[in-house]
Design an enzyme around this catalytic site. Structure first.
Site, PDB file in Angstrom:
ATOM      1  N   LYS A 100       2.087   0.747  -7.502  1.00 28.56           N
ATOM      2  CA  LYS A 100       2.206  -0.709  -7.334  1.00 28.56           C
ATOM      3  C   LYS A 100       1.382  -1.429  -8.403  1.00 28.56           C
ATOM      4  O   LYS A 100       1.826  -2.412  -8.990  1.00 28.56           O
ATOM      5  CB  LYS A 100       1.763  -1.108  -5.921  1.00 28.56           C
ATOM      6  N   ASP A 113       4.898  -7.323   2.314  1.00 28.47           N
ATOM      7  CA  ASP A 113       5.506  -6.107   2.856  1.00 28.47           C
ATOM      8  C   ASP A 113       6.570  -6.454   3.902  1.00 28.47           C
ATOM      9  O   ASP A 113       7.388  -5.609   4.260  1.00 28.47           O
ATOM     10  CB  ASP A 113       4.435  -5.255   3.557  1.00 28.47           C
ATOM     11  N   GLN A 153      -2.072  -0.924   2.978  1.00 31.56           N
ATOM     12  CA  GLN A 153      -1.321   0.328   2.939  1.00 31.56           C
ATOM     13  C   GLN A 153      -1.446   1.065   4.274  1.00 31.56           C
ATOM     14  O   GLN A 153      -2.541   1.174   4.821  1.00 31.56           O
ATOM     15  CB  GLN A 153      -1.854   1.193   1.783  1.00 31.56           C
TER      16      GLN A 153
HETATM   17  N1  GUN Z   1       3.172   3.212   3.464  1.00 32.29           N
HETATM   18  C1  GUN Z   1       4.357   3.755   3.108  1.00 32.29           C
HETATM   19  N2  GUN Z   1       5.176   2.800   2.631  1.00 32.29           N
HETATM   20  C2  GUN Z   1       4.493   1.632   2.688  1.00 32.29           C
HETATM   21  C3  GUN Z   1       4.805   0.292   2.326  1.00 32.29           C
HETATM   22  O1  GUN Z   1       5.897  -0.033   1.851  1.00 32.29           O
HETATM   23  N3  GUN Z   1       3.812  -0.616   2.536  1.00 32.29           N
HETATM   24  C4  GUN Z   1       2.615  -0.292   3.071  1.00 32.29           C
HETATM   25  N4  GUN Z   1       1.731  -1.260   3.266  1.00 32.29           N
HETATM   26  N5  GUN Z   1       2.298   0.934   3.423  1.00 32.29           N
HETATM   27  C5  GUN Z   1       3.239   1.891   3.210  1.00 32.29           C
END
Ligand code: GUN
Length: 292
Positions: free
Chosen positions: A52, A119, A96
């Site tokens: 990211k 998200d 996350q």
């Molecule tokens: N863990 C696995 N995929 C994601 C996601 O798209 N966002 C977040 N915050 N955690 C994740």
């Protein structure tokens, strides 16, 4: 058989965002800013967050990462969320998941301001998605919609089978595929751990979206000739021949299933890059105040 190349589509979308950001900076505007909160040391989570950050730099966004130890108390994580909710420098942020067991994930995700929830995990944003209001769509389903659109996959009247009912992927994906829109207008079946005759159901799928979390779960005898298969899985398989010590595989037995498909997304290079780009698109939406 066509390979659904998420890496290529993601690169094209990032390029167009990069051009737009450069022009905003030329006009003296500030850059969009995405923050990520990472608690503990789950290696996969660290890899995702690094991806990211990299994508942010590629498009000219500001990226910041708050790394907290696994022992972080829930109350302290809530303080970080509150800080980011009120930080005018940050357009959007993510926490996350998974979080360490002693932290109530729902409580944390609900504490994120819906206007910064890029998200799309907050109940307010999920509710807006269900009712068709402008919202931040969860990144993986949003990325998959973009892939279907790019490859002009016909969806109207098709039978879409979604394997998995997680809050992050399966449930929102099934709702989006049934809504009155393109991509959408599908008849959707959602399969989960208690579903009987999964194989028979999969065999009737025109579009099969696999988000079960089991390597090579979808085998060739489960896929209809000419189906479109989207693989959301991401598994690290130990591999002594790889420098990293593992290779990646999805929920679909790609080698055997691919020859039967009209189109299929590989792992890696399919859904993964699109998930990251979807988060970038959501952050840009937050920056432009297109949702709230
Ligand atoms: N863990 C696995 N995929 C994601 C996601 O798209 N966002 C977040 N915050 N955690 C994740």
């Amino acid at each position: 058989m066509e390979i659904i190349d998420g890496k290529k589509v993601a690169a094209e979308i990032k390029e167009s965002i990069k051009v737009e950001v450069a022009s905003l900076l030329d006009q003296g505007k500030k850059a969009p800013h995405l923050a990520a909160v990472l608690v503990g040391d789950d290696p996969a989570s660290h890899t995702y967050v690094a991806g990211k950050e990299k994508a942010c730099h590629e498009v000219g966004f500001i990226s910041s990462v708050y790394k907290l130890p696994a022992s972080t108390k829930e109350a302290d994580l809530l303080k970080v969320v509150e800080f980011l909710n009120n930080d005018d420098e940050v357009d959007g942020f993510i926490v996350q998941v998974p979080l360490p067991k002693h932290i109530n994930e729902t409580k944390i995700l609900e504490a994120i301001s819906p206007s910064k929830d890029v998200d799309g995990f907050h109940p307010a944003n999920l509710g807006r998605m269900v009712t068709g209001l402008p919202t931040f769509l969860p990144a993986t389903p949003f990325g998959i919609l973009k892939l279907l659109e790019y490859y002009k996959i016909e969806t109207e009247g098709k039978h879409c089978v979604v394997l998995g009912r997680s809050n992050i992927v399966g449930t929102p994906m099934s709702l989006l595929m049934s809504r009155k829109a393109y991509p959408g207008n599908c008849t959707v079946t959602i399969c989960h751990t208690k579903t009987q005759n999964v194989k028979e159901i999969c065999l009737t799928a025109d579009i099969l979206i696999a988000a079960v979390g089991q390597p090579n779960y979808v085998t060739e005898d489960m896929v209809k000739e000419g189906a479109v298969v989207i693989d959301v899985g991401m598994h690290r398989i130990p591999d002594e021949f790889k420098k990293s010590g593992f290779h990646l595989t999805g929920d679909v037995d790609f080698e055997k299933v691919a020859p039967k498909c009209k189109a299929i997304s590989p792992v890696p290079g399919g859904v993964g890059p699109m998930t990251i780009v979807a988060l970038i698109m959501n952050t840009f939406k937050a920056y432009k105040k297109e949702v709230y």
